[in-house]
Scaffold this motif. Structure first.
Motif, mmCIF file in Angstrom:
data_model
loop_
_atom_site.group_PDB
_atom_site.id
_atom_site.type_symbol
_atom_site.label_atom_id
_atom_site.label_comp_id
_atom_site.label_asym_id
_atom_site.label_seq_id
_atom_site.Cartn_x
_atom_site.Cartn_y
_atom_site.Cartn_z
ATOM 1 N N ASN A 1 -33.330 1.400 12.990
ATOM 2 C CA ASN A 1 -34.922 0.394 13.576
ATOM 3 C C ASN A 1 -35.019 -0.335 13.114
ATOM 4 O O ASN A 1 -35.760 -0.790 12.237
ATOM 5 C CB ASN A 1 -36.074 2.027 13.397
ATOM 6 C CG ASN A 1 -36.689 1.471 14.578
ATOM 7 O OD1 ASN A 1 -36.677 0.476 15.067
ATOM 8 N ND2 ASN A 1 -37.834 2.067 14.858
ATOM 9 N N PRO B 1 -42.293 -3.415 13.745
ATOM 10 C CA PRO B 1 -42.592 -2.811 13.754
ATOM 11 C C PRO B 1 -44.442 -3.016 14.283
ATOM 12 O O PRO B 1 -44.942 -1.881 14.958
ATOM 13 C CB PRO B 1 -43.620 -2.614 12.046
ATOM 14 C CG PRO B 1 -42.969 -2.872 11.634
ATOM 15 C CD PRO B 1 -41.811 -4.159 11.999
ATOM 16 N N ARG C 1 -43.791 -1.963 18.047
ATOM 17 C CA ARG C 1 -43.169 -0.820 18.679
ATOM 18 C C ARG C 1 -43.513 -0.343 19.157
ATOM 19 O O ARG C 1 -42.628 0.143 20.506
ATOM 20 C CB ARG C 1 -42.674 0.481 16.889
ATOM 21 C CG ARG C 1 -41.355 -0.193 16.282
ATOM 22 C CD ARG C 1 -42.010 0.176 15.069
ATOM 23 N NE ARG C 1 -40.132 -0.160 14.133
ATOM 24 C CZ ARG C 1 -40.327 0.359 13.128
ATOM 25 N NH1 ARG C 1 -40.678 1.427 12.662
ATOM 26 N NH2 ARG C 1 -38.981 -0.612 12.390
ATOM 27 N N ASP C 2 -44.768 -0.230 20.114
ATOM 28 C CA ASP C 2 -44.834 0.761 20.741
ATOM 29 C C ASP C 2 -44.709 0.356 22.050
ATOM 30 O O ASP C 2 -44.631 0.943 23.437
ATOM 31 C CB ASP C 2 -46.837 1.027 20.748
ATOM 32 C CG ASP C 2 -47.214 -0.417 20.367
ATOM 33 O OD1 ASP C 2 -46.661 -1.481 20.311
ATOM 34 O OD2 ASP C 2 -48.331 -0.491 20.697
ATOM 35 N N TYR D 1 -40.952 0.963 22.406
ATOM 36 C CA TYR D 1 -40.938 2.568 23.054
ATOM 37 C C TYR D 1 -40.981 2.431 24.267
ATOM 38 O O TYR D 1 -40.119 3.061 24.903
ATOM 39 C CB TYR D 1 -41.087 3.108 21.837
ATOM 40 C CG TYR D 1 -40.513 3.488 20.503
ATOM 41 C CD1 TYR D 1 -39.960 2.037 20.300
ATOM 42 C CD2 TYR D 1 -41.921 4.098 19.824
ATOM 43 C CE1 TYR D 1 -39.589 2.037 18.564
ATOM 44 C CE2 TYR D 1 -41.433 3.942 18.693
ATOM 45 C CZ TYR D 1 -40.346 2.512 17.710
ATOM 46 O OH TYR D 1 -39.781 3.221 16.373
ATOM 47 N N LYS E 1 -36.581 11.340 17.537
ATOM 48 C CA LYS E 1 -37.074 11.137 16.813
ATOM 49 C C LYS E 1 -38.750 11.629 16.226
ATOM 50 O O LYS E 1 -38.516 11.281 15.630
ATOM 51 C CB LYS E 1 -36.709 9.171 16.801
ATOM 52 C CG LYS E 1 -35.168 8.974 17.021
ATOM 53 C CD LYS E 1 -35.091 8.512 15.599
ATOM 54 C CE LYS E 1 -33.648 8.289 15.554
ATOM 55 N NZ LYS E 1 -32.292 8.078 14.083
ATOM 56 N N SER F 1 -39.027 12.863 12.432
ATOM 57 C CA SER F 1 -40.118 11.446 12.072
ATOM 58 C C SER F 1 -41.334 12.527 10.870
ATOM 59 O O SER F 1 -41.942 12.992 11.545
ATOM 60 C CB SER F 1 -40.743 10.311 13.539
ATOM 61 O OG SER F 1 -41.429 9.541 11.869
ATOM 62 N N SER G 1 -47.956 7.870 11.908
ATOM 63 C CA SER G 1 -48.625 6.872 13.039
ATOM 64 C C SER G 1 -47.483 6.671 13.325
ATOM 65 O O SER G 1 -47.608 6.881 15.010
ATOM 66 C CB SER G 1 -49.058 5.257 11.973
ATOM 67 O OG SER G 1 -47.717 5.105 11.389
ATOM 68 N N GLU G 2 -45.873 6.921 13.152
ATOM 69 C CA GLU G 2 -44.994 7.002 14.126
ATOM 70 C C GLU G 2 -44.551 7.360 14.649
ATOM 71 O O GLU G 2 -44.359 7.745 15.704
ATOM 72 C CB GLU G 2 -43.214 6.464 12.987
ATOM 73 C CG GLU G 2 -42.244 6.529 13.718
ATOM 74 C CD GLU G 2 -41.968 5.073 14.283
ATOM 75 O OE1 GLU G 2 -40.916 4.891 14.795
ATOM 76 O OE2 GLU G 2 -42.762 3.721 14.523
ATOM 77 N N LYS G 3 -45.166 9.327 14.861
ATOM 78 C CA LYS G 3 -44.902 10.340 15.385
ATOM 79 C C LYS G 3 -45.892 10.093 16.896
ATOM 80 O O LYS G 3 -45.631 9.867 18.172
ATOM 81 C CB LYS G 3 -45.394 11.571 14.463
ATOM 82 C CG LYS G 3 -44.199 12.194 13.510
ATOM 83 C CD LYS G 3 -44.818 12.629 13.106
ATOM 84 C CE LYS G 3 -44.585 14.796 14.257
ATOM 85 N NZ LYS G 3 -43.056 14.538 13.972
ATOM 86 N N ILE H 1 -46.897 6.655 18.136
ATOM 87 C CA ILE H 1 -45.787 6.434 19.003
ATOM 88 C C ILE H 1 -44.986 6.311 19.952
ATOM 89 O O ILE H 1 -44.771 6.429 20.674
ATOM 90 C CB ILE H 1 -45.655 4.641 17.628
ATOM 91 C CG1 ILE H 1 -46.472 4.013 17.536
ATOM 92 C CG2 ILE H 1 -45.000 4.367 18.671
ATOM 93 C CD1 ILE H 1 -46.550 3.116 16.530
ATOM 94 N N LEU H 2 -43.780 7.412 18.470
ATOM 95 C CA LEU H 2 -43.296 7.979 19.738
ATOM 96 C C LEU H 2 -43.685 9.148 21.116
ATOM 97 O O LEU H 2 -43.172 8.851 21.507
ATOM 98 C CB LEU H 2 -42.469 8.572 18.948
ATOM 99 C CG LEU H 2 -41.689 7.881 17.895
ATOM 100 C CD1 LEU H 2 -41.000 8.557 16.319
ATOM 101 C CD2 LEU H 2 -40.061 6.776 18.806
#
Length: 363
Positions: free
Chosen positions: A258, A262, A265-266, A269, A287, A291, A295-297, A299-300
């Motif tokens: 990736n 950062p 990313r939102d 994606y 993903k 993950s 915070s990444e979860k 956004i995904l």
């Protein structure tokens, strides 16, 4: 302070050059009323505040004088610096007061001309404040909607984050109101026209090898402006922005690395999921549940709601309630974000009604 702390809401202060024959042109009329978004609830408007109003007089080359006026009544007349047909008034300097400011239409016209010819005469804080006030006054019915839209016609010359941020917040609200209308393309084309030159000038953040130790990183405000412009460009359909987002997602899928910066990313994606095929949605879903970063979860999961595919949106809604992969506290967020997607609006409302009993038990 009682009027500010014990009364609800805040006022809108309207400043007008005095048109009266009896008074010379260095007088202004100032009135106040409770600022409300619904016109039908303004009939009983008895609230008043003691307002510390700063007012400046300006013209094409400079801001001439600034004075502080205390407003205690519904309507008052005050003497300030000498004015003529080409001088404009500016209230609540640098947004230090907690109220909105409106002007007569001629003054709005002069302020718009000023921004289009030489915006730097008006400070960054005041430029942001004018945009924010104009859009909110139009939304509440105090101003024609054309005024704020003409006002932002100067944005291609705007280099600061705050005015762009004020404009983008208002434009996303308008977008939600207009996205189902026949005239939507007129609106989106107008927004893209304002964004295009500054977006192309700012470009995308560099995240390649060798930049990790770069001490001379862009300032926070510059990074935020870049992010704001990318979000506007991708949201309103800039083709180059779409291509860049798709390229980032494709690189991630092919290399399993990736390399997306950062702080955007939102945006990437969401844009990738909305433009690309079902395999990309499956990749983001995979993903999401592999993950470990909270915070990444988040956004995904939000990106999955950006799809234009009704089947995938429906699948996500069902998975959010039946799968242990989606935390209970995130279920309502999934419904909200699907509802914000024009393709998922009716779907989310239907699902919300059908599953009300289960959702009510979750809270």
């Amino acid at each position: 302070m009682d009027r500010w702390t014990l009364q609800m809401g805040y006022p809108v202060v309207t400043i007008s050059k005095n048109q009266s024959e009896q008074l010379p042109t260095h007088y202004i009329t100032v009135s106040q009323e409770h600022f409300l978004y619904g016109q039908e609830v303004r009939t009983n408007n008895s609230l008043q505040w003691q307002v510390p109003l700063t007012v400046a007089v300006g013209n094409a080359s400079r801001v001439c004088s600034e004075s502080l006026i205390w407003i205690n009544n519904k309507t008052e007349t005050h003497r300030i610096g000498q004015m003529d047909d080409k001088t404009w008034l500016l209230g609540n300097i640098n947004q230090t007061g907690y109220f909105r400011v409106n002007y007569d239409l001629q003054n709005w016209k002069l302020l718009i001309q000023q921004l289009h010819t030489n915006p730097q005469i008006i400070s960054i804080g005041n430029r942001a404040g004018l945009i924010d006030d104009a859009f909110n006054l139009a939304r509440a019915g105090y101003l024609p909607q054309g005024v704020p839209l003409q006002l932002i016609g100067y944005l291609p010359e705007e280099t600061s984050f705050l005015p762009w941020h004020a404009a983008s917040r208002a434009l996303y609200q308008l977008d939600k109101l207009l996205d189902r209308t026949d005239e939507y393309s007129l609106f989106s084309d107008y927004v893209l026209k304002q964004v295009a030159s500054r977006y192309h000038q700012m470009g995308w953040p560099t995240n390649g090898p060798g930049n990790e130790g770069n001490v001379l990183q862009a300032s926070y405000q510059t990074e935020e402006l870049q992010r704001e412009l990318i979000m506007l460009a991708c949201s309103f359909g800039n083709k180059q922005c779409h291509r860049q987002a798709v390229a980032y997602i494709s690189d991630w899928i092919s290399s399993n690395k990736n390399r997306i910066p950062p702080n955007i990313r939102d945006i990437v994606y969401c844009t990738g999921v909305s433009l690309m095929d079902e395999d990309v949605w499956e990749f983001i879903w995979m993903k999401f549940h592999s993950s470990n970063a909270v915070s990444e979860k988040k956004i995904l999961l939000e990106a999955l709601t950006c799809s234009d595919n009704i089947f995938l949106l429906n699948r996500l809604l069902n998975l959010s309630l039946t799968s242990d992969l989606v935390p209970e506290q995130d279920v309502i967020d999934v419904i909200i974000h699907v509802g914000r997607n024009p393709q998922g609006r009716n779907l989310a409302w239907k699902y919300f009604r059908e599953k009300w009993d289960i959702l009510n038990d979750c809270t």
